[in-house]
Design an enzyme around this catalytic site. Structure first.
Site, PDB file in Angstrom:
ATOM      1  N   GLU A   1       0.834  -1.197   0.000  1.00 41.75           N
ATOM      2  CA  GLU A   1       0.000   0.000   0.000  1.00 41.75           C
ATOM      3  C   GLU A   1       0.874   1.255   0.000  1.00 41.75           C
ATOM      4  O   GLU A   1       1.639   1.493   0.932  1.00 41.75           O
ATOM      5  CB  GLU A   1      -0.893   0.009   1.246  1.00 41.75           C
ATOM      6  CG  GLU A   1      -1.683   1.295   1.432  1.00 41.75           C
ATOM      7  CD  GLU A   1      -2.374   1.389   2.785  1.00 41.75           C
ATOM      8  OE1 GLU A   1      -2.972   2.445   3.048  1.00 41.75           O
ATOM      9  OE2 GLU A   1      -2.312   0.428   3.567  1.00 41.75           O
TER      10      GLU A   1
ATOM     11  N   ASP B   1      -8.075   2.102   6.584  1.00 45.00           N
ATOM     12  CA  ASP B   1      -7.806   2.176   5.141  1.00 45.00           C
ATOM     13  C   ASP B   1      -7.058   0.936   4.666  1.00 45.00           C
ATOM     14  O   ASP B   1      -7.339   0.389   3.591  1.00 45.00           O
ATOM     15  CB  ASP B   1      -6.983   3.431   4.815  1.00 45.00           C
ATOM     16  CG  ASP B   1      -7.853   4.684   4.775  1.00 45.00           C
ATOM     17  OD1 ASP B   1      -9.080   4.534   4.638  1.00 45.00           O
ATOM     18  OD2 ASP B   1      -7.309   5.789   4.890  1.00 45.00           O
TER      19      ASP B   1
END
Length: 663
Positions: free
Chosen positions: A440, A517
């Site tokens: 990520e 997230d």
């Protein structure tokens, strides 16, 4: 000097000792999954009675000491003396491997258990086990226990009480098995109410009208009553399809249901088209989930395509100059549950996940081709129109997707130089040793590139969140840049063209922040892999990296905590002078820290992604990633812990109190 090796050195494990010495050979693992496995062995024995027409209910009860009972209302385990072994049938079943009534087809026309090791393995791995058999007004009881001998060895599942008898109500019949998994084997693991409930719910769907109940005496509800769940679905697998399609919009109602028989072979299929774009087929053989499919699934798919094309031609729904629809067209948006009951099934491998009987394909295909045609000849016009309109739209989408797939194939043929600046490949050329980290963010990706082992570890940073494929058509999915990068990196293709043999990395590791997230990104990627690259999961290639949440520094000593509970334990041991850092994301770690905590194979923690229940995974993905906001809300309110305390604040306060007390 060479040591003598003779017959005296060969160890002979008698009775159930082999199970105790090597439990993994029989139940796969001694973790919580293995503990539930010994429960399923007893449940399966009760279900075999139900499948053969004896009894119509199963009751399970969990007790506070983690013991558990399974009660069926079948014929009851034989209690008479075996003609050659000279012990009762009860003793034989629970103390002898490969002893059972399922090795021929005289006692059970169908059965989920084939090896005759179930009950004896459960006994061998239990601290104690008690059997009650009810027959013709008499209750028979026998007890077993795994006893520690003077030499420290364990006598596994030894008989500690002869077969005792007492009168009982003649109306009562069947078998009740109560046992406690041995903590010496399973540690402090406990039975999961949710895990057991999910399996009973599945069995209730697969066996319409059969009643199941689960009672948990460890949980006290209103009025001091134990927690109880009951399952019974008169609609059987049709109700199962409706359950799976909650949150989706059905094209017609009710689901199409067909049952066909040939001698002792029975096949049932229930299916329904929805407005989604993916196919969801769940198959079972004698109630055993066949998550990898097999010949019965192949037979159904062929039957569906043939029957619909033949009927469409005969009724001029498919015009003379028009090409037939493909099986892929007919199965777009299809949810189907297929179950067969049969003798002598053959599974590929020990996991019982893929049916291998070659004759089943033609049997299922012939039976269901006729069955589907019979249904269509009697079906309402709106149902027929919905099926063929869905196929028409799918065919057009397939043509568009073919262009997008061509782009994806071209991406697969690109040289790695085309990804310079995006992906950092490894130098190793043996996929079995190589790892791909899907990371990520560019910041974390930069640290990972610097800290990795360049020989075996490749890094693919993602910029932003990938597309949620649950809500998109395949042609839209294949236009997404992040997904195209993943397809190219893996080399396997996508969807129907996926080929696991072309996988470039045998460990694919999702590495995201330990926050909301990050969890969302993991969920999006897992959804994509489940829908379009499922063999990555079923083959054991997909993992989730576990970065630490906290860094605790005390003088020159650094410790990492990967969850709140681990933090609590560490803070209880540190001295007065320490610093605590809560990582907000992977990007906060320098390359050395990321390597040490998350990427080094010798020190890292990885979570292997697996699918224990295909149908339940389908439901969760539809609920969490689909359009059903109401279903998602209900799930959150049922499972979210809104009363969870701030563990960091609590742990820090305890550590401060400890320091103040020391002063």
């Amino acid at each position: 000097m060479e040591r003598d090796y003779g017959a005296k050195d060969i160890a002979v494990l008698k009775g159930l000792d082999a199970v105790r010495k090597r439990p993994g050979m029989y139940i796969g693992t001694t973790g919580v999954k293995g503990m539930h496995h010994i429960l399923w062995e007893i449940v399966d024995n009760g279900m075999d009675e139900v499948l053969n027409g004896y009894g119509n209910s199963i009751e399970i009860e969990i007790f506070k000491d983690n013991s558990i009972s399974v009660t069926d209302h079948g014929r009851g385990i034989p209690v008479d003396i075996h003609p050659t072994e000279h012990v009762s049938g009860v003793e034989l079943v629970f103390t002898t491997l490969h002893a059972g009534g399922k090795f021929n087809n005289k006692n059970y026309s169908v059965s989920g258990g084939l090896h005759g090791v179930g009950a004896s393995v459960t006994n061998a791995l239990s601290e104690w086990l008690s059997v009650d058999v009810y027959k013709k007004g008499t209750k028979y009881n026998m007890r077993f226990a795994s006893v520690e001998l003077k030499n420290g060895e364990i006598a596994s599942g030894a008989k500690v009480q002869e077969l005792m008898t007492e009168p009982c109500d003649p109306k009562i019949k069947g078998t009740k098995v109560t046992f406690k998994p041995d903590p010496r084997v399973f540690g402090n693991e406990e039975f999961s109410f949710d895990t057991i409930a999910k399996r009973l719910k599945e069995l209730a769907f697969l066996n319409g009208g059969v009643k199941f109940s689960l009672t948990d005496n460890r949980v006290v509800g209103e009025g001091g009553r134990a927690k109880v769940r009951k399952f019974c679905y008169d609609g059987g697998i049709s109700d199962f399809v409706l359950h799976l399609n909650e949150g989706k919009t059905a094209k017609y109602n009710p689901p199409i249901y067909i049952e066909k028989k040939q001698d002792k072979f029975v096949v049932e299929i229930a299916f329904q088209h929805t407005d989604t774009y993916t196919e969801s087929l769940f198959s079972y053989v004698n109630d055993i989930p066949t998550t990898e499919g097999g010949t019965h699934e192949t037979g159904f798919k062929s039957a569906l395509t043939k029957a619909l094309n033949d009927f469409g031609r005969a009724k001029n729904i498919i015009k003379e100059k028009q090409a037939n629809f493909s099986g892929e067209d007919y199965r777009e948006g299809l949810t189907a549950v297929l179950t067969v009951k049969m003798q002598n099934m053959q599974f590929e491998g020990q996991t019982k996940t893929k049916l291998g009987n070659p004759e089943v394909k033609s049997i299922v295909e012939n039976l269901l081709t006729d069955g589907i045609k019979d249904y269509l000849n009697k079906a309402k016009k709106d149902v027929i129109d919905a099926i063929y309109e869905k196929a028409r739209v799918a065919a057009k989408a397939r043509e568009s997707a073919a262009k997008a797939k061509s782009v994806a194939r071209n991406l697969n043929n690109m040289t790695s130089s085309a990804l310079i600046g995006k992906m950092a490949n490894c130098s190793g050329r043996k996929p079995e040793f190589n790892e791909l980290f899907i990371v990520e963010g560019d910041s974390a990706g930069g640290s990972a590139k610097q800290g990795r082992d360049r020989a075996t570890q490749a890094i693919l940073p993602l910029r932003g969140k990938p597309l949620n494929v649950e809500k998109k058509k395949i042609e839209d999915i294949l236009k997404n840049d992040e997904i195209k990068l993943i397809i190219n990196a893996l080399g396997t293709g996508f969807g129907n063209e996926f080929n696991i043999n072309n996988l470039k990395y045998h460990k694919v590791i999702i590495l995201a922040d330990a926050d909301q997230d990050g969890a969302h990104i993991r969920a999006i990627l897992l959804t994509m892999f489940f829908r379009y690259m499922r063999e990555l999961i079923t083959g054991g290639y997909l993992y989730i990296g576990m970065p630490p949440l906290y860094k605790i520094t005390e003088k020159n000593k650094i410790q990492y905590a990967y969850d709140d509970e681990e933090l609590k334990k560490i803070l209880e041991t540190v001295g007065r002078n320490y610093t605590l850092q809560r990582y907000k994301g992977l990007g906060e770690m320098n390359p050395e820290q990321l390597w040490e905590t998350t990427m080094n194979p010798k020190t890292r923690s990885l979570m292997k992604v697996s699918i224990d229940d295909n149908a339940e995974a389908e439901r969760l993905i539809v609920t969490l990633m689909g359009d059903g906001a109401e279903l998602r809300r209900e799930y959150i309110f049922e499972y979210a812990d809104f009363n969870k305390v701030d563990t960091l604040a609590e742990a820090t306060k305890k550590a401060e109190n400890k320091r103040n007390h020391a002063n």
